[in-house]
Motif scaffolding. Structure first.
Motif, PDB file in Angstrom:
ATOM      1  N   SER A   6      67.201  92.309  -7.890  1.00  0.00           N
ATOM      2  CA  SER A   6      66.521  92.870  -9.067  1.00  0.00           C
ATOM      3  C   SER A   6      66.954  94.327  -9.271  1.00  0.00           C
ATOM      4  O   SER A   6      67.223  95.040  -8.302  1.00  0.00           O
ATOM      5  N   CYS A  33      62.496  90.886 -15.864  1.00  0.00           N
ATOM      6  CA  CYS A  33      61.205  90.193 -15.987  1.00  0.00           C
ATOM      7  C   CYS A  33      61.406  88.698 -16.230  1.00  0.00           C
ATOM      8  O   CYS A  33      60.623  87.879 -15.753  1.00  0.00           O
ATOM      9  N   ARG A  34      62.442  88.359 -16.976  1.00  0.00           N
ATOM     10  CA  ARG A  34      62.706  86.927 -17.231  1.00  0.00           C
ATOM     11  C   ARG A  34      63.235  86.239 -15.984  1.00  0.00           C
ATOM     12  O   ARG A  34      62.951  85.069 -15.739  1.00  0.00           O
ATOM     13  N   GLY A  37      60.865  88.600 -12.370  1.00  0.00           N
ATOM     14  CA  GLY A  37      59.472  89.072 -12.456  1.00  0.00           C
ATOM     15  C   GLY A  37      59.268  90.343 -11.649  1.00  0.00           C
ATOM     16  O   GLY A  37      58.143  90.675 -11.265  1.00  0.00           O
ATOM     17  N   THR A 199      50.898  85.379  -6.504  1.00  0.00           N
ATOM     18  CA  THR A 199      51.211  86.256  -7.629  1.00  0.00           C
ATOM     19  C   THR A 199      49.987  87.137  -7.836  1.00  0.00           C
ATOM     20  O   THR A 199      48.879  86.782  -7.417  1.00  0.00           O
ATOM     21  N   VAL A 246      55.663  91.679 -12.263  1.00  0.00           N
ATOM     22  CA  VAL A 246      54.966  91.017 -13.374  1.00  0.00           C
ATOM     23  C   VAL A 246      53.822  90.202 -12.781  1.00  0.00           C
ATOM     24  O   VAL A 246      54.000  89.511 -11.775  1.00  0.00           O
ATOM     25  N   ASP A 248      50.145  87.613 -13.413  1.00  0.00           N
ATOM     26  CA  ASP A 248      49.755  86.397 -14.145  1.00  0.00           C
ATOM     27  C   ASP A 248      49.469  86.665 -15.625  1.00  0.00           C
ATOM     28  O   ASP A 248      49.834  85.870 -16.494  1.00  0.00           O
ATOM     29  N   GLU A 251      52.537  86.908 -17.600  1.00  0.00           N
ATOM     30  CA  GLU A 251      53.161  85.580 -17.707  1.00  0.00           C
ATOM     31  C   GLU A 251      52.476  84.784 -18.824  1.00  0.00           C
ATOM     32  O   GLU A 251      53.134  84.172 -19.662  1.00  0.00           O
ATOM     33  N   TYR A 258      58.175  85.768 -19.379  1.00  0.00           N
ATOM     34  CA  TYR A 258      58.214  86.594 -18.174  1.00  0.00           C
ATOM     35  C   TYR A 258      57.437  85.853 -17.102  1.00  0.00           C
ATOM     36  O   TYR A 258      56.380  85.283 -17.375  1.00  0.00           O
ATOM     37  N   ARG A 259      57.974  85.884 -15.876  1.00  0.00           N
ATOM     38  CA  ARG A 259      57.299  85.113 -14.835  1.00  0.00           C
ATOM     39  C   ARG A 259      56.646  86.023 -13.802  1.00  0.00           C
ATOM     40  O   ARG A 259      57.225  87.028 -13.402  1.00  0.00           O
ATOM     41  N   GLY A 260      55.453  85.649 -13.397  1.00  0.00           N
ATOM     42  CA  GLY A 260      54.769  86.398 -12.344  1.00  0.00           C
ATOM     43  C   GLY A 260      55.596  86.321 -11.071  1.00  0.00           C
ATOM     44  O   GLY A 260      56.100  85.252 -10.721  1.00  0.00           O
ATOM     45  N   ALA A 261      55.766  87.455 -10.405  1.00  0.00           N
ATOM     46  CA  ALA A 261      56.587  87.482  -9.179  1.00  0.00           C
ATOM     47  C   ALA A 261      55.802  86.867  -8.023  1.00  0.00           C
ATOM     48  O   ALA A 261      54.699  87.321  -7.700  1.00  0.00           O
TER      49      ALA A 261
END
Ligand SMILES: O=C(O)CCC(=O)C(=O)O
Ligand SMILES: [Fe+2]
Length: 334
Positions: A6, A33-34, A37, A199, A246, A248, A251, A258-261
């Motif tokens: 990242s 982010c995509r 996250g 997350t 990122v 929830d 997301e 964007y996905r929660g890490a």
């Protein structure tokens, strides 16, 4: 373990008078982010001294008189300020995970003047040092959220930002790994020191770690990656690179763009003593129902992939003892 790929975002570029520099930084954030996250941020404007002071206050809190800690102890997830040693065996995220132990301190922190009197009274400068760090990380989070929403091309993000700045939740979560009590607990159980894969419930989390230990799940290959801050460790153990995750709520708001890490802390070696992390957690207000934005990238939302829920719903979920991650209860399949 491989290092996470990242990117490192130079925060100052987001305020560059050169529109190309700014656009490039926003683009990097959007891609991070995509894809992951998760990204690192440098030149964020929070001084080394402020960071060091926050870490130092939390290190000294470890030595607080037992009555100070006792007064803060609570297992009630609704409590705005609480301390505890937690045996955490959250499930989900493909973890098959077992039990993890850590000490944590949760501090509601906005508006600061409403909550600071409930924060630890030891060390005596705890409130001033953590109060300063808390305020600055909240400002940083808001300054990062703006370009993040911009990069989603949400039509008219102003009301969303206004909600977050005026009545959004901000809290600090401090984690201590390897304190004496944890060692005792470990000798009696199969638990390991750390935090299980999860997350965060937030829009975004800004994380400070005093030593490596954070791992993020890389969705591009399904492997855990080391998310240690890439800059050198500065005097006093703090690092001036901060990590942005990122959560929830982002997301959901982005309808999954964007996905929660998914992240964890594990395999801390016993000599990696007393690792501390300080998470700054920015979310919508307690009763704000968070749903996918009505219009993004110029398109009207045709199919929401998430149910609308609030932070209070999350607390109810946690209080119920349900092990399924909250975000998994929100996803609409098919
Ligand atoms: O200790 C860390 O680096 C991570 C802490 C964390 O994930 C959390 O507080 O939610
Ligand atoms: Fe977390």
């Amino acid at each position: 373990m491989e290092l996470s790929r990242s990117p490192i975002i130079d925060f100052s570029h987001l305020h560059s008078p050169n529109p190309e520099t700014r656009a490039k930084a926003i683009d990097q954030i959007a891609t991070a982010c995509r894809t992951f996250g998760f990204f690192n941020v440098i030149n964020h404007g929070i001084s080394d001294e402020t960071i060091r002071d926050a870490v130092d206050a939390n290190r000294r809190f470890e030595e607080a008189p037992p009555e100070v800690k006792e007064a803060l102890k609570s297992g009630d997830v609704y409590q705005p300020v609480r301390f505890g040693t937690v045996l955490d065996s959250r499930g989900g995220h493909g973890s098959g995970c077992g039990t993890f132990v850590r000490d944590f301190l949760k501090l509601y922190s906005f508006p600061l003047e409403d909550w600071i009197e409930f924060w630890p009274s030891y060390p005596p400068d705890y409130r001033s040092k953590m109060g300063k760090y808390s305020k600055e990380t909240r400002n940083l989070s808001i300054s990062l959220l703006k370009p993040m929403l911009e990069s989603l091309h949400i039509t008219d993000p102003s009301p969303l930002l206004h909600k977050v700045t005026s009545e959004g939740m901000h809290m600090m979560a401090v984690n201590h790994y390897h304190t004496g009590l944890q060692q005792q607990l470990l000798s009696n159980s199969a638990a390991q020191i750390g935090i299980p894969p999860h997350t965060d419930h937030t829009l975004i989390t800004v994380l400070l770690q005093t030593s490596p230990g954070l791992h993020v799940l890389d969705p591009t290959d399904g492997n855990w990656k080391d998310a240690a801050a890439p800059s050198e460790i500065i005097q006093g153990g703090a690092q001036n690179t901060l990590q942005v995750l990122v959560g929830d709520q982002l997301e959901v708001l982005s309808n999954g763009r964007y996905r929660g890490a998914v992240h964890r802390v594990s395999q801390c070696s016993p000599d990696n003593c007393s690792r501390i992390s300080v998470a700054s957690l920015l979310s919508f207000g307690m009763d704000e129902v968070v749903e996918p934005a009505a219009e993004m990238d110029g398109d009207e939302l045709l199919k929401p992939f998430y149910k609308g829920r609030s932070l209070r719903d999350l607390l109810d979920h946690l209080a119920s003892g349900e092990k399924l991650p909250f975000i998994e209860t929100l996803r609409i399949m098919g």
